[in-house]
Enzyme design. Structure first.
Site, PDB file in Angstrom:
ATOM      1  N   GLY A 361      -7.393  -1.001  55.928  1.00  0.00           N
ATOM      2  CA  GLY A 361      -6.205  -1.457  56.096  1.00  0.00           C
ATOM      3  C   GLY A 361      -5.259  -1.267  55.001  1.00  0.00           C
ATOM      4  O   GLY A 361      -4.024  -0.763  54.981  1.00  0.00           O
ATOM      5  N   ASN A 362      -5.952  -1.246  53.646  1.00  0.00           N
ATOM      6  CA  ASN A 362      -5.046  -0.836  52.457  1.00  0.00           C
ATOM      7  C   ASN A 362      -4.726   0.622  52.635  1.00  0.00           C
ATOM      8  O   ASN A 362      -3.505   0.737  52.457  1.00  0.00           O
ATOM      9  CB  ASN A 362      -6.158  -1.214  51.363  1.00  0.00           C
ATOM     10  N   GLU A1299       7.327 -33.345  28.413  1.00  0.00           N
ATOM     11  CA  GLU A1299       7.977 -32.270  28.589  1.00  0.00           C
ATOM     12  C   GLU A1299       8.376 -31.786  27.095  1.00  0.00           C
ATOM     13  O   GLU A1299       8.174 -30.364  26.772  1.00  0.00           O
ATOM     14  CB  GLU A1299       9.786 -32.603  28.882  1.00  0.00           C
TER      15      GLU A1299
END
EC number: 1.2.3.7
Length: 1372
Positions: A361-362, A1299
């Site tokens: 497939g690759n 934060e």
């Protein structure tokens, strides 16, 4: 008969999920396992996050039984890509199947909770499954039995088990510790903060307290019923009989006959279906052919000449096969080549993709669609052959011929590949010390893979030493390069021909590199094209330079800074392998420390308790919005957005045949106001009316029977645009200035100028005038995308479940849009799978659109945004342009700073008018003498920008550091001394921050600054780095110490506490649980505040407290969960409630004490019910003016190493000291500090939120947008929480942690700049220039291409020229 069955399909699909049997008579062949699990089973731990196989949130364990060997194969897969029809006879295990609250949690889940490794929890089930699979497979090895409680995993394997899983909250350190706790070779001292033991306890005690791992410690085994039903030839039925599982090449050929392809029939070959993650499928195929059961495609053949691998063999299996060859009796060179191919293949994607992705497939994706494959490059260099079947004939080609062919048609199939065994050629084997050298390379944003490379290379050479000298002759070579912006991988034939037969010298290497530059040329429109080309030359240099002229006086400098193979007298191919034939790899996280002081004063407040709900998050039982079961007749929606920045919308058309579409909702369907979101600064429309204002603006909402069909309809919708007679859109801040397109900033948010800027500049010895900085955007990348469910209720009411940080504002918006009273709307939020500001304003239109569609259609409507749409519509962090002038003394003391800042707000105000206030709060961390600024909020035709963790503050802090760095560079002085001399005194702090500065003892930054220098050994390491850089030519290190001052503001927050008749307690607060531990701190505060009644049993109150979901009709005025202070304000609201309840209960308690002595909590509460005491109360905490705002302080030291050949930056160590006041929960706060810092690393180093020329976002998912991963965090990560004493004006003397620590990540950027500075100094010396070119700009993010460019794209060529010049001089 067998052939007929396989073509038509057996009328059932049988598989198991967590031991439960599922049998389907028909299945849509395009249905993924994820879709089935989430829609047809109760198992919701499997999450959809990216839909590309790039994040790990959807990972499950797949087990396959082989009746021939009676063996079970277990491996992870990405369920969002795996097609359901391919799973016949398989067993699937999800996080619930590993362990759950009903039958008991698995030790993995318990340790994830105990090591504080789950925050929002959305990614945690996938993490647990990944680790579980690693443990299961390690147990199958022949390694020695580990100590009780541990597995056979190594530390390295434990870390890599979750390498493909993304987390946006934790910063990974705690997750790594949870994983390492299972490793047989773990050093217990290396494991960080957890709830199992206390610091200082012995290793024996620590081991005894870990949740015990037993062999096969799992709920689900492979079901016996499946073993009985498994057939050799497995075929399943599907709707329209279009799923086929042929079991022979003959059957496959019959399926591919030309008459089968009539009428334009489309065919999809299926093995793992992982290609769908890259090439999105907008429509279904007519025919699906499963190739996994054809023996020729799954075979593996080995002999002395090589290995043949079937095209359907997975990449993971291929890696195993190649590594097995190390144990054979063949030549060392052949083993080395195979092992290095395997090592490179292990960096392709992630484990759960490699487990199902096929070799074929690759290669076919690379051949057909120019996929930037690593496989093709590596296999090309070693002479791989491929076998193709086209019709009735088979053809064997070289891989190079295969890649050069026209794209394979749908009737051609790749059958197998053959990798030759590389042994020494016979014609040279008689020559002494002849060797084969083979190396592979890739430059990618993530070292362990899960990222496409900028370029890859595989280089093979056959060499032997010249008998009359110590020089090397290249007998032959094969040089392959790929993934650099070309159609496919290539062989550099001209360079090969040039090098073959030559004695390798510096001059020959230089000529080869110059020749290579003419070959590796990316195609037009390839990003970073010159960078990619430079990588090719860098890799060739790295490969060949150790072989050059070893006796020459300059040879030891050629590859200085790299460990490489030895010279011919000692085999260059020798690697460091362990006893299992595996390469010994360094661990990802070498060490970490967490330091804090415990406070018992307000017990259990101040205790490092496990996050509330962490265990059910790990088991997948925690319910998020999309986990709520769909009501009957529920519909699903998807947004159609504009792709033009400014255009009229004449209409929207769909192609015929979309029967699943129920409705198309636009602004014309709105019964009330066209409002999608609102803030105090204004509103944003839900849908564009006749005119779109930006690319990415919502145009309409398409409603269909499933989310897949809604998304498909939105994807294929054709919007008719008209741009005639319209002004050009405003797409930059410069254009906004020209056209005076601005948003106003309310006077109360306008920051004050500080001092007299004219005097400040006049007092300066030196000035820098009109320097510029550009800052880009950043995407939130919450793991859970935007989602909502709207359910019509009786009497014209609407109930909306929303993943939102501000339900109250969504409530108001929905009521306005629907034109109904607010009491007809209810918004419910239980938990959010990551927010970071992106689930505040930006979540409102999602909830509102669902409510509008449900209101119009009379059906429940829900939506779960796909990642691409979410990224396009999100807006993200504010980009900006900064121009500054600064005056300073010769000693570095700054006397005046003047700023002009243009902030790109996008199409609507959102929260942008707050940005000047936020920016200045962080920018004022230094004493600038005088500070003057002109900040404009620019209105542009781009998506509106919104709050993102530390909005404005992170930019302000960076601007401050950029100015300091520029001043130091101008003066050619040490930047740390310039920082130090410009730190505030308490007097200057009060001048800049006024009332927020607090009392003198609260100003802890000078203490932190000095303490950090000692704890991080800053001075000693600075000297060591100077020495390192002198002796290492191709890697340079840098170190930086950075302070932060971060101003926060508390907001009014409601709370409600009710005590039930059994003594249990239910709490509601305005704050939303986003993963920040808000519920945990609230529970602790409730237990503490109610314990003041001093009854027997109040020490156990914590277990009696439950915090429940937010409901806008139950608790009003909830406000925003933002700004880092909502946890503490929610705690204070609850404390006030508890005080009222304690006051109500005290008279009764005293009366009962007189009667019975000691009073139990349950007795008191029961008597309170009998005596009609009101045991429910709510309050609104309103902070006083003197306690509303305060300053947070911290500092960090970071050390990095920059690879000059690739531009890769490795973070070696970070030390942080952060002032949390008296922490409400040190474990939660440490998680927030680490998570924020790593998110900051993303902003400064990795994340490119790019747009096209129309302003449409093109970074659309995990392929193109790279957040930090487990392999990119600091190797050493030390965090200390400073306990800064008491301050009665704050909530139990605590301070925010959500934060501010993000700002500290600028230390990574500054350290990188220091390393680049050394590289540039070296580059100048090669050009015959003295001094340091230190006045360069390092953009944000400092990605690999940018770093390499600043270090010198031609550094290799310049170095070789310099080397040849020296050699020439010496010869003369």
């Amino acid at each position: 008969m067998e052939e007929e069955q396989s073509e038509r399909g057996i009328q059932r699909l049988v598989f198991a999920v967590n031991g439960q049997r599922f049998e389907l008579s028909h299945a849509d062949p395009s249905t993924t396992l994820l879709e089935f699990l989430r829609s047809e089973t109760p198992f919701k731990s499997v999450k959809l996050s990216c839909g590309e196989g790039g994040c790990g949130a959807c990972v499950v364990l797949l087990s396959k039984y082989d009746p021939v060997t009676d063996q079970i194969e277990d491996f992870t897969i990405s369920s969002c890509l795996t097609l359901l029809c391919s799973l016949n006879g398989c067993s699937i295990t999800t996080a619930e199947g590993i362990g759950n609250s009903k039958v008991g949690f698995h030790p993995i889940q318990e340790r994830f909770a105990g090591f504080h490794a789950s925050q929002c929890g959305f990614c945690t089930p996938g993490m647990c499954v990944s680790l579980y699979a690693a443990i299961v497979n390690a147990e199958k090895t022949l390694r020695p039995e580990p100590s009780p409680g541990f597995s056979k995993l190594t530390v390295c394997e434990a870390e890599k088990a979750i390498a493909g899983n993304l987390c946006r909250c934790t910063g990974y350190r705690s997750i790594i510790d949870a994983c390492k706790s299972f490793a047989a070779d773990v050093d217990m001292e290396d494991l960080g903060l957890n709830s199992f033991w206390r610091k200082g306890e012995s290793n024996e005690v620590k081991q005894s307290r870990l949740p015990l791992l037993r062999c096969h410690n799992a709920i689900c085994k492979f079901p016996e019923f499946l073993k009985e039903e498994i057939k050799a030839a497995a075929s399943v039925a599907s709707e329209g009989n279009c799923w086929y599982s042929p079991v022979s090449l003959q059957q496959l050929q019959s399926l591919l006959q030309p008459n089968e392809a009539k009428n334009g029939t489309s065919t999809k070959f299926v093995v793992g279906n992982t290609g769908m993650g890259y090439y999105k499928e907008l429509e279904q195929y007519d025919k699906y052919i499963n190739l996994k059961y054809i023996p020729e495609l799954s075979m593996i053949r080995k002999d002395e000449t090589g290995i043949e691998i079937g095209a359907a063999v997975t990449i993971t299996k291929a890696i195993e096969i190649l590594r097995e060859e190390n144990k054979g009796e063949f030549y060392q060179e052949g083993k080395m080549v195979f092992i290095k191919i395997a090592d490179h293949m292990e960096k392709i994607a992630s484990g759960f993709i490699r487990n199902s992705a096929s070799i074929g497939g690759n290669l076919v994706m690379a051949q057909r669609k120019s996929f930037p494959s690593d496989l093709t490059t590596v296999l090309l260099a070693v002479g791989t052959m491929v076998n193709i079947m086209g019709g009735q004939r088979q053809e064997r080609l070289t891989l190079e011929e295969f890649l050069g062919k026209p794209p394979l048609d749908s009737r051609s199939v790749l059958l197998s590949i053959r990798i030759p065994r590389w042994n020494l050629s016979r014609d040279v084997s008689s020559k002494t010390n002849t060797e084969i050298l083979f190396e592979t390379y890739r430059a990618a944003p993530r070292p362990l893979g899960n990222a496409l490379p900028y370029l890859n290379a595989a280089l093979l050479a056959e060499i032997f030493p010249r008998e009359t000298s110590n020089r090397i002759i290249i007998t032959s070579c094969r040089l392959a390069f790929g993934a650099y912006g070309t159609k496919h991988s290539i062989r550099a034939w001209k360079v090969e021909e040039f090098l073959t037969g030559k004695v390798l010298t510096i001059g020959i290497l230089y000529d080869a590199i110059k020749l290579l530059e003419t070959i590796v040329i990316p195609e037009d429109d390839t990003s970073y094209s010159t960078y990619r080309s430079s990588l090719a030359t860098a890799f060739l240099f790295k490969f060949l330079s150790p072989l050059i002229d070893t006796n020459a006086e300059i040879s030891n400098a050629l590859l200085n800074g790299y460990t490489s193979y030895q010279l011919p007298k000692n085999s260059r191919t020798k690697q460091n392998y362990d006893q299992y034939g595996e390469i010994k790899s360094p661990t990802l996280l070498s060490s970490a420390k967490q330091v804090f002081q415990l406070s018992k004063e307000y017990h259990p407040v101040g205790e490092p308790l496990t996050k509330s709900g962490a265990a059910i998050q790990a088991s997948g039982e925690a319910v998020y919005v999309d986990d709520i079961p769909s009501p009957r007749n529920c519909l699903h929606g998807a947004f159609i957005y504009s792709t033009k920045p400014l255009a009229r919308v004449n209409g929207i058309k769909f192609k015929p045949g979309l029967d699943e579409v129920s409705a198309l909702i636009s602004f014309k369907d709105i019964p009330g106001e066209n409002v999608g979101s609102m803030t105090i600064f204004g509103t944003e429309p839900l849908f564009a009316d006749e005119l779109t204002q930006c690319a990415g603006e919502r145009i309409a909402f398409v409603v269909a029977d499933t989310q897949k069909h809604a998304d498909m309809a939105a994807n294929v919708a054709v919007v008719d645009y008209d741009m005639e007679n319209l002004e050009p859109p405003i797409l930059s801040v410069e254009e906004a200035v020209k056209r005076s397109s601005f948003f106003d900033v309310p006077p109360f948010l306008n920051p004050k100028q500080v001092g007299d800027i004219s005097k400040g500049m006049a007092d300066a010895d030196n000035k820098i005038l009109s320097a510029e900085i550009q800052l880009g955007s950043q995407y939130y990348f919450y793991m859970e995308t935007q989602t909502a469910l709207a359910v019509p209720d009786e009497d014209n009411c609407m109930v909306v479940y929303s993943s939102i940080q501000c339900p109250e504002f969504a409530h108001v918006t929905i009521a306005k849009c629907l034109g109904i009273p607010e009491h007809n709307v209810r918004v419910i939020t239980r938990r959010v799978g990551g927010g970071f500001g992106g689930k505040a304003i930006k979540a409102m239109p999602v909830a509102t659109a669902c409510a509008l569609a449900a209101y119009k259609l009379g059906h429940p409507v829900r939506i779960y945004l796909n990642r691409k749409t979410d990224m396009i519509m999100a807006g993200g962090r504010h980009p900006m342009k900064i121009t500054y002038s600064v005056g300073f003394k010769n000693n570095g003391k700054i006397t005046g700073l003047q700023l002009e800042i243009l902030i790109n707000a996008g199409m609507s105000a959102d929260i942008s008018p707050m940005m000047p206030h936020n920016m200045l709060g962080a920018l004022k961390k230094y004493d600038w003498g005088a500070l003057s600024f002109d900040i404009k909020i620019c209105r542009t035709n781009l998506p509106s920008r919104s709050a993102m963790r530390a909005p404005g503050e992170v930019q302000g802090s960076f601007i401050a550091e950029a100015v300091i760095e520029h001043v130091a560079s101008t003066l050619s002085t040490d930047v740390d001394s310039v920082r130090h001399i410009n730190l505030h005194s308490y007097e200057s702090l009060r001048l800049f921050f006024e009332d927020s500065s607090g009392e003198p003892l609260e100003y802890t930054l000078p203490t932190i600054w000095d303490k950090l220098a000692l704890s991080s050994s800053f001075e000693q390491r600075t000297k060591m780095i100077k020495e390192f850089n002198k002796h290492n030519r191709w890697v340079k290190r840098g170190i930086s110490r950075v302070p932060i001052v971060h101003q926060v503001t508390l907001r009014p927050t409601p709370g409600k506490v009710s005590i039930l008749s059994d003594g249990s307690i239910v709490v509601e607060v305005g704050g939303i649980e986003l993963g920040q531990g808000l519920w945990t701190k609230v529970k602790q505060m409730t237990a503490y505040a109610l314990s003041l009644i001093q009854c027997d049993g109040t020490e156990d109150l914590l277990e009696k407290v439950r915090v429940i979901q937010s409901d806008t009709l139950s608790l009003i005025q909830g406000g925003f969960t933002a700004g880092s202070t909502t946890s503490e304000s929610s705690c204070e609201a609850v404390r006030l409630c508890c005080k009222i309840l304690v006051d109500r209960l005290t008279p009764l308690k005293e009366k009962l004490a007189e009667q019975m002595g000691a009073v139990k909590w349950e007795t008191l509460i029961l008597q309170a019910y009998l005596n009609a005491v009101d045991l429910s109360t709510n309050t609104l905490y309103v902070p006083g003016f003197s306690s509303m705002g305060y300053l947070n302080y911290g500092a960090s030291v970071s050390e990095v190493e920059v690879n000059l050949l690739t531009g890769e930056t490795t973070i070696l160590r970070t030390d942080i000291i952060y002032d949390c006041g008296q922490s409400l929960n040190p474990a939660v706060d440490l998680g927030q500090i680490e998570g924020a810092f790593v998110q900051g690393i993303g902003f400064f180093m990795f994340e490119e939120y790019s747009e096209n020329s129309d302003g449409l976002v093109v970074a659309e998912g995990t392929w193109t947008y790279k957040i930090p991963t487990v392999d990119t965090i600091p190797k050493q990560f030390n965090v200390e929480i400073l306990s800064s004493g008491h301050h009665q004006k704050r909530v139990l003397s605590s301070k925010a942690s959500g934060e501010p620590p993000l700002l500290l990540a600028v230390s990574i950027h500054c350290a990188t700049r220091a390393a680049i500075k050394e590289a540039r100094k070296q580059l100048l010396s090669w050009c015959g220039q003295d001094g340091s070119d230190s006045t360069f700009k390092l953009p944000v993010p400092a990605t690999m291409p940018i770093v390499k460019e600043l270090c010198g794209l031609d550094s290799v060529e310049r170095f070789l020229q310099w080397t040849m010049a020296i050699k020439s001089e010496n010869s003369a």
